[in-house]
Motif scaffolding. Structure first.
Motif, PDB file in Angstrom:
ATOM      1  N   GLU A   7     -30.870  21.421   7.356  1.00 32.61           N
ATOM      2  CA  GLU A   7     -29.412  21.379   8.088  1.00 32.61           C
ATOM      3  C   GLU A   7     -28.916  19.361   8.319  1.00 32.61           C
ATOM      4  O   GLU A   7     -27.759  18.607   8.581  1.00 32.61           O
ATOM      5  N   LYS A  35     -33.428  24.186  10.093  1.00 33.59           N
ATOM      6  CA  LYS A  35     -32.850  23.395  11.461  1.00 33.59           C
ATOM      7  C   LYS A  35     -32.863  21.980  10.982  1.00 33.59           C
ATOM      8  O   LYS A  35     -31.677  21.025  10.502  1.00 33.59           O
ATOM      9  N   GLU A  60     -36.874  29.515   9.917  1.00 35.29           N
ATOM     10  CA  GLU A  60     -35.892  28.766  10.274  1.00 35.29           C
ATOM     11  C   GLU A  60     -36.343  27.514  11.308  1.00 35.29           C
ATOM     12  O   GLU A  60     -35.113  26.765  10.988  1.00 35.29           O
ATOM     13  N   THR A  61     -37.780  26.941  11.139  1.00 34.17           N
ATOM     14  CA  THR A  61     -37.390  25.450  11.733  1.00 34.17           C
ATOM     15  C   THR A  61     -37.498  24.486  10.650  1.00 34.17           C
ATOM     16  O   THR A  61     -36.735  23.477  10.225  1.00 34.17           O
TER      17      THR A  61
END
Length: 570
Positions: A209, A206, A202-203
Motif C-alpha cells: 500500500e 502494508k 498483513e506486513t
C-alpha cells in the motif's frame, strides 16, 4: 529375611481374599453378578430390587416363577423373560398393580466365565436348550440337572483365543492413538503455518500500500514532466510517424524473405538427395525380378525425370538469387530510402502545436485543470466503448508515462492477489475441522472400496463418489456440509446392548437421481488404525451410508465399551 516376611504377608492376604471371593461366590444365587450380590445377602426374605415394598421368601428365588414385577427374584431362570426394558407396562396375569414399573432390574443372566471375561446373557436365552458360548463360555446359562442341556465349560480355550485377539486389538489401538496424536500435532503445525502466512501477508500488504502511494505520486510526476516536454519541445508529425512505421515494416519483410529463402534451400537440398536415391535405384534394380510395385516406381521416376529435376530448376535461379541477396542486406541503403531524413522531417506547425505553445503561457493550476478534464473525457470514451484503453495510452502517453503506469498497475495487481490470499487464509481458520482441528491434515485425503459394479470413494471433508467399474462418468454422492453424530447400539463386555454416540461426516447436494432427490451420504466414523471404508449401503433411494475407520474416532483406553467396571473372574 525381610523379603520372606513380606512374601508371607502377601500370601496371607491373597489367601484371605481368595477365601472371601469363594464365599461371596457361593453365597450368590445362580445368575447374579457381584455388583448385585448385596441384594441377595438375606437368606430368609428377598426384597424386590426396584420395588422394596414387595417381599417374598428367599426360597422363591430361582424357583422358575416370576414373583417380582422387576424379575429380580429370577436371576437364573427365564421365568421373567417376558419383561422388557422398552415395555414398562408389559401385560401380565400376575396380581400386580398395573401402575407398577415392570422394567427388569437385572441386565441379564450373569455368566462367571472363569478363565475368560464375565458377561450377561438375555433371560430369553436362559435354559433354552442352546449353548451360547459366544457370551456364556462356561455353559452356565443352561440347566445342569437331569433332563436339561449340559454345556461343557470352554472358557479356557475361548479365553486364551480372546486374549490373543485382544492383545492384537490393543496393539492396533495403541498405534491408532499414536497416529491420532500425530494428526493433532500436524493440525496444530498447519494452523500455525497459516497464522504465520497471515502475519506475513498483513506486513506485505502494508508495504505494498505504501509502495502504491509512491508509484501513484511518481506517475503524477512523470505525467506532469511529460506535459512540460510537449510544450517546450518539438512534436513529431505524421510524416515522421509514418516513416518509422514504414521502416519497421520493411525490416519485417526483409527478415521474412531471409527465412523463406532458407526454407527453400533446405527443401531443394532434400529433393536433390531424394532424386539421387531414386536415380541410383533405377540403375541398380533387377528388371528380371517380377515385382510390379518396383516396376511402377521405376516408370514413375522416368516420367518425373523427363519433366526435369531439381538441379535443372536451381540452375536458372542464379540471377534471381543475386537480386534477393541485395534486398536481404541489413544495410538501410539497400532499400534506396533515406529513412533518417524522413524520420527527422519537420512538419508544419499544427493547431495542436499552437495549443501546447499557448499552454506555456497559462497558469500551472489551469493547465492541470484542463489536463484532468481531458483525462476524464478519455475515461468516458473508454467506458462507453468509443475508444479502447490501448488506443488512448498508445496515442497519448509517452514511454516514461506508460512504464510508470504499468509499474503502478503491477503493484495494484500484486496487492489484490495478496488481499485475496489473506481473505482465504482467514476464512480457512474460521472453518470447523473438528476437535483440535484434527481433520485439517486429512482434508482432501481419499480412500476407496470396491463393492459390486462400483468403486466408492470418500475424500475427507470434500466429497463422496460412485465410480462405475465398466466405464462411464463418476457420480457425485454429496459434498461436505457439516459434522454430525449418530447413536448406534454396541455390545459391551457384559453382553449388553448399550447406545454409543459416533461422529459422522455429512455430505449433501450430490448429483440428482433420476426421478429422485440429490444424492447424499452419511459417513460414520469408527476407531481404526488406518483410514479405510468398511461398508457402503444405500439406505434409501440415493441416500447412502459409509462405515469408515480412522484414528480420529479412537477415544478412551481401548478396553471395549464397558458400561460397568470390574475384573474378569479368572
Amino acid at each position: 529375611m525381610r523379603h520372606s516376611g513380606s512374601f508371607l504377608a502377601f500370601l496371607g492376604i491373597a489367601t484371605c481374599s481368595t477365601a472371601w471371593a469363594a464365599a461371596n461366590d457361593a453365597s450368590r444365587p445362580r445368575g447374579v453378578s457381584p455388583e448385585f450380590a448385596k441384594f441377595y445377602k438375606d437368606t430368609t426374605t428377598f426384597t424386590c430390587i426396584s420395588h422394596p415394598a414387595i417381599k417374598v421368601p428367599f426360597s422363591s428365588v430361582n424357583d422358575d416363577y416370576c414373583d417380582c414385577p422387576d424379575g429380580s427374584d429370577e436371576p437364573g431362570t427365564s421365568a421373567c423373560a417376558h419383561l422388557s426394558k422398552h415395555s414398562p407396562s408389559t401385560p401380565s396375569d400376575h396380581p400386580w398393580d398395573t401402575d407398577l414399573d415392570l422394567t427388569p432390574a437385572l441386565p441379564g443372566f450373569y455368566c462367571k466365565n472363569k478363565g475368560h471375561k464375565p458377561s450377561y446373557v438375555p433371560f430369553q436365552r436362559v435354559n433354552d436348550g442352546v449353548c451360547d458360548y459366544e457370551a456364556c463360555c462356561d455353559g452356565s446359562d443352561e440347566w445342569a440337572h437331569v433332563g436339561g442341556t449340559k454345556c461343557e465349560d470352554r472358557c479356557k480355550e475361548i479365553g486364551k483365543e480372546w486374549r490373543k485377539q485382544e492383545e492384537k486389538r490393543q496393539k492396533s489401538f495403541t498405534s491408532a492413538m499414536k497416529k491420532k496424536k500425530e494428526l493433532v500435532t500436524e493440525a496444530s503445525r498447519l494452523r500455525k503455518e497459516i497464522e504465520d502466512h497471515i502475519n506475513d501477508l498483513e506486513t506485505e500488504i502494508k508495504a505494498e500500500e505504501i509502495k502504491i502511494q509512491g508509484l501513484e505520486a511518481e506517475l503524477h510526476r512523470v505525467e506532469k514532466a511529460e506535459r512540460g516536454k510537449v510544450v517546450k519541445g518539438k512534436k513529431k508529425g505524421k510524416v515522421n510517424v509514418l516513416a518509422g512505421l514504414a521502416k519497421s515494416r520493411v525490416e519485417e519483410l526483409r527478415n521474412a524473405l531471409v527465412d523463406v529463402r532458407d526454407q527453400r534451400d533446405e527443401y531443394h537440398s532434400r529433393v536433390k538427395e531424394l532424386e539421387e536415391i531414386l536415380s541410383k535405384f533405377k540403375v541398380e534394380y533387377n528388371p528380371n525380378f517380377n515385382d510390379e510395385g518396383v516396376k511402377r516406381a521405376v516408370r514413375s521416376w522416368e516420367e518425373y525425370a523427363a519433366k526435369g529435376t531439381a538441379a535443372d530448376g536451381i540452375s536458372g535461379q542464379a540471377a534471381k538469387d543475386r537480386d534477393l541477396d541485395e534486398i536481404s542486406k541489413p544495410d538501410s541503403d539497400s532499400s534506396g530510402i533515406n529513412w533518417e531524413q524522413w524520420e527527422n522531417e519537420e512538419e508544419r506547425e499544427t493547431e495542436i502545436d499552437l495549443i501546447y505553445k499557448l499552454a506555456a503561457y497559462l497558469p500551472p493550476s489551469l493547465v492541470d485543470y484542463l489536463e484532468d478534464k481531458l483525462s476524464s473525457f478519455k475515461s468516458f470514451l473508454v467506458s462507453n466503448g468509443v475508444l479502447t484503453e490501448a488506443e488512448v495510452t498508445s496515442s497519448s502517453e509517452s514511454k516514461a508515462v506508460t512504464e510508470a503506469r504499468d509499474a503502478l498497475n503491477a503493484a495494484k495487481s500484486s496487492l489484490t492477489g495478496d488481499q485475496n490470499r489473506l481473505r482465504d487464509h482467514r476464512q480457512d481458520l474460521e472453518k470447523d475441522y473438528g476437535p483440535e482441528d484434527i481433520f485439517r491434515p486429512l482434508k482432501g485425503r481419499c480412500i476407496s472400496r470396491d463393492a459390486g459394479e462400483y468403486t466408492y470413494e470418500h475424500c475427507f471433508l470434500e466429497g463422496t463418489k460412485q465410480i462405475p467399474k465398466k466405464g462411464g462418468s463418476r457420480v457425485g454422492m454429496g459434498n461436505f456440509v457439516r459434522f454430525g453424530s449418530v447413536t448406534l447400539d454396541e455390545i459391551n463386555n457384559y453382553g449388553e446392548l448399550i447406545p454409543v454416540e459416533m461422529m459422522t461426516l455429512e455430505y449433501a447436494n450430490g448429483q440428482s437421481c433420476w426421478n429422485g432427490p440429490n444424492r447424499s451420504t452419511t459417513v460414520v466414523l469408527q476407531c481404526g488404525e488406518e483410514e479405510e471404508i468398511l461398508k457402503v449401503a444405500e439406505d434409501e433411494k440415493c441416500v447412502y451410508s459409509m462405515i469408515v475407520t480412522t484414528p480420529v474416532a479412537c477415544t478412551g483406553s481401548g478396553s471395549g465399551s464397558d458400561s460397568k467396571k470390574g475384573k474378569d473372574e479368572l
